[in-house]
Scaffold this active site. Structure first.
Site, PDB file in Angstrom:
ATOM      1  N   ARG A 252      25.778  42.203  37.732  1.00  0.00           N
ATOM      2  CA  ARG A 252      25.961  42.339  36.279  1.00  0.00           C
ATOM      3  C   ARG A 252      25.684  41.013  35.581  1.00  0.00           C
ATOM      4  NH1 ARG A 252      31.482  45.002  34.555  1.00  0.00           N
ATOM      5  NH2 ARG A 252      32.248  42.898  34.923  1.00  0.00           N
TER       6      ARG A 252
ATOM      7  N   LYS B 220      27.781  41.241  29.537  1.00  0.00           N
ATOM      8  CA  LYS B 220      29.026  40.515  29.292  1.00  0.00           C
ATOM      9  C   LYS B 220      28.712  39.194  28.589  1.00  0.00           C
ATOM     10  CE  LYS B 220      33.353  40.367  31.841  1.00  0.00           C
ATOM     11  NZ  LYS B 220      34.201  40.944  30.808  1.00  0.00           N
TER      12      LYS B 220
ATOM     13  N   GLU C 217      34.696  51.993  23.963  1.00  0.00           N
ATOM     14  CA  GLU C 217      35.611  51.296  24.876  1.00  0.00           C
ATOM     15  C   GLU C 217      36.535  50.425  24.035  1.00  0.00           C
ATOM     16  OE1 GLU C 217      33.753  48.391  27.481  1.00  0.00           O
ATOM     17  OE2 GLU C 217      32.114  48.092  26.080  1.00  0.00           O
TER      18      GLU C 217
HETATM   19  N1  PLP Z   1      34.622  46.568  29.049  1.00  0.00           N
HETATM   20  C1  PLP Z   1      34.679  45.314  28.586  1.00  0.00           C
HETATM   21  C2  PLP Z   1      34.256  45.056  27.191  1.00  0.00           C
HETATM   22  C3  PLP Z   1      35.142  44.282  29.417  1.00  0.00           C
HETATM   23  O1  PLP Z   1      35.222  43.023  28.961  1.00  0.00           O
HETATM   24  C4  PLP Z   1      35.553  44.583  30.725  1.00  0.00           C
HETATM   25  C5  PLP Z   1      36.008  43.534  31.629  1.00  0.00           C
HETATM   26  O2  PLP Z   1      35.308  43.021  32.448  1.00  0.00           O
HETATM   27  C6  PLP Z   1      35.466  45.910  31.163  1.00  0.00           C
HETATM   28  C7  PLP Z   1      34.996  46.871  30.293  1.00  0.00           C
HETATM   29  C8  PLP Z   1      35.877  46.290  32.541  1.00  0.00           C
HETATM   30  O3  PLP Z   1      34.917  45.902  33.472  1.00  0.00           O
HETATM   31  P1  PLP Z   1      35.305  45.601  34.961  1.00  0.00           P
HETATM   32  O4  PLP Z   1      35.971  46.808  35.482  1.00  0.00           O
HETATM   33  O5  PLP Z   1      34.008  45.345  35.623  1.00  0.00           O
HETATM   34  O6  PLP Z   1      36.201  44.421  34.940  1.00  0.00           O
HETATM   35  C1  COI Z   2      38.043  41.398  32.718  1.00  0.00           C
HETATM   36  O1  COI Z   2      38.699  42.420  32.864  1.00  0.00           O
HETATM   37  O2  COI Z   2      37.719  40.673  33.677  1.00  0.00           O
HETATM   38  C2  COI Z   2      37.607  40.974  31.399  1.00  0.00           C
HETATM   39  O3  COI Z   2      36.707  40.189  31.339  1.00  0.00           O
HETATM   40  C3  COI Z   2      38.287  41.537  30.231  1.00  0.00           C
HETATM   41  C4  COI Z   2      38.876  40.545  29.305  1.00  0.00           C
HETATM   42  C5  COI Z   2      39.961  39.706  29.894  1.00  0.00           C
HETATM   43  C6  COI Z   2      37.854  39.749  28.593  1.00  0.00           C
END
Ligand code: PLP
Ligand code: COI
Length: 342
Positions: free
Chosen positions: A82, A184, A220
């Site tokens: 990612r 991200k 989201e």
């Molecule tokens: N959506 C957003 C906007 C996020 O910042 C995060 C955090 O990383 C997620 C979703 C969840 O992603 P992940 O499960 O890969 O941490």
């Molecule tokens: C995560 O879940 O790792 C995120 O980046 C979400 C938030 C703390 C920015």
């Protein structure tokens, strides 16, 4: 190895400086090998690309102590992939998957004393990130970059841990069609700050963002994807090209289907449908699975039957199975667990 003297069970989601972090530099068209450093500060030019035009992206993953005392991370290869996507979208030179995983492993091993003990409810949060560091004044990508990974022990993202939260339907948008919502990028979070401060001021824990084009579909929150459960026990999760492809959500889809035998639908979810769901939760690395008890849409309350006291039964099964896999209590699918220290 002796653990640091930290009150693990009472940690919130905050920054605690740990001993070592990884730093690598990109110059003259190539990344150097990178190294661990004790210096938590960064010195850069006043005109650095990250400071002027927000040229930065990041990742988030965790290290866990398993039931049998190993230190592991969860699917770091997906975070590496990612981050490559994020870097490309922001015209930054991606860090290879190998270098990303090596940096993560080195930082965890060097800060093993900060990995919370099994059963404490805390974990070591890892924050890989990269940014343009040399001066740019015309709007263009930098030519020099830094990649870093630091670690900080954390507790639950939402105060109260597994207690259901209340969120509001947000009037601000998070991501534009064809924008950067699917990567991200730091800029996605900068533009969410006003919305989250406003939500907190109004007494809500989080924002539910809608699709910017029609404002009819659930996207989201600022830091997590949604999962819903229908009254007949189906798991439904929004599909959209403008949300972050959560690794937790992608893993939960597998957990729901293969471990729990549940039906899963990844599809567009309309705001109008919320009233028909039995359970709602936020999923992400930081959020793990945080139950949502109520969504407020401009004064209209949508209360999920699971209530405001505890997680709904299906959410709880998903939570127990996912965290069981992460903490080594339940056998993981091939390749999900990356052992760092035996
Ligand atoms: N959506 C957003 C906007 C996020 O910042 C995060 C955090 O990383 C997620 C979703 C969840 O992603 P992940 O499960 O890969 O941490
Ligand atoms: C995560 O879940 O790792 C995120 O980046 C979400 C938030 C703390 C920015």
């Amino acid at each position: 190895m002796e653990k640091k003297n930290i009150d693990w069970s009472n940690l919130g989601f905050g920054y605690i400086q740990t001993d070592k972090r990884f730093v690598a530099n990109y110059k003259d068209g190539a990344w150097d090998e990178g190294t661990l450093t004790e210096d938590a500060n960064i010195v850069m030019n006043e005109c650095a690309g990250v400071l002027q035009y927000a040229q930065t992206c990041f990742e988030g993953l965790k290290a866990y102590t398993t039931e049998d005392g190993r230190i592991v991370t969860f699917r770091p290869d997906l975070n590496a992939e990612r981050m490559i996507d994020s870097a490309k979208r922001l015209e930054m030179p991606p860090v290879s998957k190998e270098m990303f995983i090596k940096a993560v492993k080195e930082v965890v091993a060097a800060n093993a004393a900060y990995v919370p003990p099994y059963g404490s409810g805390a974990t070591l949060y890892l924050r890989p990130y990269m940014f343009g560091i040399d001066p740019v004044i015309g709007v263009k990508p930098a030519s020099q970059y830094q990649f870093r990974v630091f670690a900080t022990p954390v507790g639950p993202y939402f105060k109260g841990g597994a207690k259901p939260i209340t969120i509001r339907v947000c009037d601000f948008d998070r991501a534009a069609p064809h924008g950067t919502g699917h990567v991200k990028a730091g800029l996605n979070y900068a533009m969410s700050l006003h919305a989250i401060v406003d939500a907190h001021n109004q007494g809500y824990d989080e924002n539910m963002y809608l699709d910017a084009a029609t404002r009819t579909k659930v996207e989201e929150t600022g830091g997590a994807n949604f999962i819903f459960v229908t009254k007949d026990g189906k798991v439904v999760t929004p599909k959209s090209s403008t949300i972050l492809p959560s690794i937790t959500r992608r893993s939960l889809i597998v957990v729901a289907k293969d471990y729990l035998g549940l039906e899963v639908e990844e599809r567009e979810v309309y705001l109008d449908e919320l009233k028909d769901f039995a359970e709602c939760g936020l999923c992400g690395t930081a959020a793990v699975i945080s139950p949502v008890g109520k969504v407020v849409d401009h004064g209209k309350e949508i209360c999920f039957p699971s209530g405001m006291e505890e997680m709904g039964p299906v959410t709880k099964k998903l939570y127990d199975t996912l965290t069981g896999i992460q903490m080594g209590r339940i056998e993981a699918p091939e390749g999900w667990i990356c052992t760092i220290c035996e």
